[in-house]
Scaffold this active site. Structure first.
Site, PDB file in Angstrom:
ATOM      1  N   CYS A   6      40.167  41.252  43.959  1.00 49.06           N
ATOM      2  CA  CYS A   6      41.380  41.726  43.275  1.00 49.06           C
ATOM      3  C   CYS A   6      41.079  42.785  42.220  1.00 49.06           C
ATOM      4  CB  CYS A   6      42.095  40.553  42.602  1.00 49.06           C
ATOM      5  SG  CYS A   6      42.367  39.103  43.634  1.00 49.06           S
ATOM      6  N   ASP A   7      40.069  42.545  41.408  1.00 49.43           N
ATOM      7  CA  ASP A   7      39.875  43.334  40.195  1.00 49.43           C
ATOM      8  C   ASP A   7      38.604  44.179  40.169  1.00 49.43           C
ATOM      9  OD1 ASP A   7      42.218  42.158  39.180  1.00 49.43           O
ATOM     10  OD2 ASP A   7      41.092  40.429  38.446  1.00 49.43           O
ATOM     11  N   CYS A  30      38.524  37.080  40.279  1.00 47.17           N
ATOM     12  CA  CYS A  30      38.632  37.525  41.674  1.00 47.17           C
ATOM     13  C   CYS A  30      38.050  38.920  41.819  1.00 47.17           C
ATOM     14  CB  CYS A  30      40.099  37.508  42.125  1.00 47.17           C
ATOM     15  SG  CYS A  30      40.355  38.122  43.797  1.00 47.17           S
TER      16      CYS A  30
END
Length: 306
Positions: free
Chosen positions: A137-138, A134
């Protein structure tokens, strides 16, 4: 006398426990069935920096535990149970599980979707330590660094464009000689100077010692291998929704996701779909939690009409 719940929630991720919180606060007799641990797929994420209220971030396992505890504070129950089959069309919904039969007047399906993995050695070992699924997300962890993105569809190109705003260089690795992504994404990609495309290539090995070092890729035509040094890899080759056991009754889209609009209602009265398992534009922890609240609201409305 058999117990019939007001609401049975399948899946203990952010959608499931958000639904449980709202349902129990509405006075509904609620149970969450989760086959692994609180948090679902989220529990495997080491750092979540984009969920409001945690100014220093939080790991997914801890956030999942907190969500479970929050719901159980108001009386929600939890059971570690794997659902084998479901009969959803009747007024009383019947679930056959590893822990026996559960019956309820309504069901919220929050089983999520698993990321499709590369299927090569050390992938599980390096997940969260160089391998990610992701970019939203990261991606922040790779500001000013070099990353590789694997895939050629819309999601892969979107991830590459997101990462290009953060990273010094992005290498898009695709197994074909043309992208499957829509033309609008293709045009944006070609205009982004710090994105390099490695055509006709597949990953053959993940290279890491004390830290992640890069990937070996193989040319699908010549079988020649080469090493790409990079600080991290984002795998964007699709997701697999957990919907097979409901396919006989619930309407699914062409990708296998449950067809449910912003009310989370499915084609079956009293059955709702929340989180990554339903057709939607953005799959994130915060949107899953929002779905759970919506599903509980409409489940309460449905039960009030029985």
């Amino acid at each position: 006398m058999e117990h019939i719940y007001d609401v049975i929630i399948i899946g203990g991720g952010p959608a499931g426990y958000s639904a449980a919180l709202y349902a129990t606060r509405a006075g509904l007799d609620t149970i969450v069935l989760e086959r692994l641990s609180a948090g679902g797929q989220m529990a495997l994420t080491l750092d979540i920096d984009n969920y409001p209220g945690f100014d220093e971030g939080i790991d997914g396992f801890t956030l999942g535990q907190k969500m479970q505890q929050g719901a159980e504070r108001f009386g929600s129950k939890s059971a570690m149970a794997d659902v084998y089959s479901a009969q959803l069309s009747g007024e009383i919904k019947v679930l056959e599980t590893s822990e026996g039969t559960f019956k309820g007047k309504s069901v919220i399906i929050a089983t999520g979707a698993e990321t499709r993995k590369l299927g090569i050695g050390r992938e599980d070992e390096l997940t969260g330590r160089g391998i990610h699924y992701c970019a939203t997300c990261d991606g922040m962890g790779y500001r000013g660094k070099t990353v590789a993105v694997i895939g050629g569809g819309n999601t892969a190109v979107e991830d590459a464009l997101i990462l290009a705003r953060l990273s010094e260089k992005v290498i898009l690795v695709h197994r074909r000689d043309s992208l499957r992504a829509d033309k609008v994404y293709h045009d944006q990609l070609m205009k982004t100077e710090n994105i390099e495309i490695r055509w006709n290539s597949v990953i053959s090995e993940l290279v890491a010692e004390e830290k992640f070092q890069g990937i070996k890729v193989k040319d699908v035509n010549s079988s020649e291998e080469s090493f790409i040094p990079c600080d991290g890899v984002f795998v964007s080759i699709g997701r697999v929704p957990e919907t097979k056991k409901f396919a006989d009754e619930i309407k699914l889209d062409s990708q296998g996701y449950i067809v449910a609009d912003e009310t989370t209602r499915t084609n079956i009265p009293g059955v709702f779909a929340a989180g990554d398992v339903r057709t939607k534009a953005l799959r994130q922890v915060i949107t899953a939690a929002a779905d759970g609240a919506v599903a509980a609201y409409f489940a309460d409305e449905y039960l009030g009409g029985l």
